[in-house]
Design a protein around this motif. Structure first.
Motif, PDB file in Angstrom:
ATOM      1  N   HIS A 275     -12.528 116.455  48.891  1.00  0.00           N
ATOM      2  CA  HIS A 275     -13.062 115.352  49.688  1.00  0.00           C
ATOM      3  C   HIS A 275     -11.955 114.510  50.338  1.00  0.00           C
TER       4      HIS A 275
ATOM      5  N   VAL B 264     -11.216 114.056  54.384  1.00  0.00           N
ATOM      6  CA  VAL B 264     -11.299 112.736  54.996  1.00  0.00           C
ATOM      7  C   VAL B 264     -10.017 112.415  55.768  1.00  0.00           C
TER       8      VAL B 264
ATOM      9  N   ASP C 187      -7.891 109.450  49.869  1.00  0.00           N
ATOM     10  CA  ASP C 187      -9.314 109.116  50.037  1.00  0.00           C
ATOM     11  C   ASP C 187      -9.495 107.601  49.948  1.00  0.00           C
TER      12      ASP C 187
ATOM     13  N   HIS D 198     -15.125 109.611  57.235  1.00  0.00           N
ATOM     14  CA  HIS D 198     -16.003 110.119  56.182  1.00  0.00           C
ATOM     15  C   HIS D 198     -17.132 110.961  56.754  1.00  0.00           C
TER      16      HIS D 198
ATOM     17  N   HIS E 247     -10.846 104.949  52.634  1.00  0.00           N
ATOM     18  CA  HIS E 247     -11.961 104.026  52.351  1.00  0.00           C
ATOM     19  C   HIS E 247     -11.611 102.632  52.837  1.00  0.00           C
TER      20      HIS E 247
HETATM   21 ZN   LIG Z   1     -14.272 109.041  50.144  1.00  0.00          ZN
END
Ligand SMILES: [Zn+2]
Length: 425
Positions: free
Chosen positions: A315, A319, A201, A288, A205
């Motif tokens: 999550h 992603v 994740d 996302h 990002h």
């Molecule tokens: Zn995230």
């Protein structure tokens, strides 16, 4: 249309070090806090980080009250429970201990207890009204126990709006914790799959922050107050996101294979914070935006070794399953930055052609995903081509992030991206 010409760097103060959780009593005392709400989720209520936090606060004479009912996948309903607790408790400070969901719940509790309003008032449009938060909140500090949300540095909180079956959130600089306490002691017992998902994740990002639409190609806001927290790629987010990609690419496999490796775990945790500074100011985009319906529409997929034990596409997994297709698609907008990302991930790009940029970056991501045990695409977590219409429908309302895609993506492009994410290798 007038284009944006300014960008800001907003972040929490950061304290990093093994054992620094023990200083939280001093930290909150310094803010003048006497009665503090400590927010965590059901799995962590009896954990060491909570025991240490409560002891440290009480040791400085602070009245610390534990709320251990934050939902692991927060909803408007679970937020409202925390808000009611906060309103009743009349707290003058907040501490979140846990993953993104504990931190997000704590931000919401602080917001609505400090500036009471109808719940939808501050929620991002088009789901809510998006009214700016009227002023500062009570001091909040965040103690992450997973590496990978970066939520300790951002003014964003995300939840499922049950009535609509949609993920949405609240974004305001006012929500940002004043300090993130990054203590590698708090991630020692992280299950492998959680470490892998949260690590990927934060990698995503950082990749999205670097490749987002540049800030100066976004329309200028009518008022400085309306400048979004996610501003688009900019020179400051570039620095933090770049370093985060290097640190995660170098250390994530070690963390997953050897959870006792303090040095590697510390690096990945610090990288999560760096990535948080990168995307908290630069923003994220399609990977996302597309992940929210993937998590929201889960049917029966239960990841191996995940503590919740119920169907969930975590999550970070949601992603990264979309990420290879996304970067193949966005590379056309700026092949140079995509090659740069691949280089940060350890690829030799000295002879790479611009038209191969997307493929090279996608390949580096897939390689890391395989090494840390990710499933092979959306099919492996229970989706098929028949779900694509619904997945697209769930992505379209995520304007706040999808509009930062460096290459515009409408329903047709999103369809193709989901189809390309069904199987990755
Ligand atoms: Zn995230």
């Amino acid at each position: 249309m007038k284009l944006e010409n300014a960008f800001t760097m907003d972040t929490s103060s950061i304290k990093y070090g093994q054992g620094v959780t023990r200083e939280i009593g001093y930290d909150m005392e310094e803010q003048g806090c006497r009665r503090v709400m400590v927010v965590t989720d059901r799995n962590l209520g009896k954990s060491d980080p909570i025991a240490v936090t409560l002891e440290a606060l009480r040791g400085r004479g602070i009245d610390a009250v534990l709320f251990d009912q934050a939902s692991v996948e927060p909803t408007d309903v679970s937020f409202k429970e925390a808000i009611a607790f906060a309103v009743k408790g009349k707290f003058d400070g907040y501490v979140a201990v846990g993953g993104g969901s504990s931190m997000d719940t704590c931000k919401a509790a602080n917001l609505y207890a400090t500036h009471p309003a109808d719940f939808m008032i501050y929620v991002n449009p088009p789901v809510g009204k998006g009214t700016p938060v009227p002023g500062p909140l009570k001091p909040m500090m965040a103690i992450p126990t997973t590496a990978g949300t970066g939520s300790e540095t951002t003014g964003v909180t995300i939840f499922d709006y049950l009535e609509m079956g949609a993920k949405t959130g609240i974004a305001s600089r006012a929500l940002r914790p004043i300090r993130g306490i990054i203590d590698p002691d708090n991630t020692r017992t992280l299950p492998k799959m959680v470490a892998a998902c949260t690590g990927l994740d934060q990698l995503t990002h950082a990749l999205e922050a670097l490749t987002a639409l540049p800030y100066n190609r976004r329309p200028a806001p009518d008022h400085p107050r309306l400048r979004p927290a996610y501003q688009g790629a900019n020179p400051i987010s570039h620095v933090w996101a770049s370093r985060a990609i290097e640190m995660i690419s170098k250390n994530l496999v070690r963390v997953v294979e050897h959870p006792g490796d303090d040095a590697a775990r510390g690096e990945v945790m610090l990288a999560a914070t760096y990535a948080g500074i990168g995307f908290g100011n630069g923003g994220v985009h399609l990977a996302h935006g597309m992940s929210y319906p993937v998590s929201g529409m889960v049917r029966d997929y239960v990841p191996e070794g995940y503590p919740s034990g119920h169907p969930i596409v975590p999550h970070g997994m949601a992603v990264c399953l979309n990420a290879p297709a996304v970067f193949r698609f966005t590379a056309q907008a700026d092949p140079g930055i995509h090659l740069y990302c691949a280089r940060l991930m350890g690829r030799d790009v000295s002879r790479a052609k611009p038209e191969a940029a997307g493929e090279i970056l996608a390949d580096a991501i897939v390689d890391l995903m395989r090494k840390v045990g990710m499933p092979n695409g959306l099919k492996a977590v229970g989706f098929g081509p028949q779900d694509v219409d619904k997945l697209v429908e769930g992505t379209l309302p995520q304007h706040r992030v999808t509009k930062l895609s460096p290459r515009p993506a409408g329903p047709e492009e999103l369809r193709q991206l989901f189809l390309n994410s069904m199987t990755l290798w």
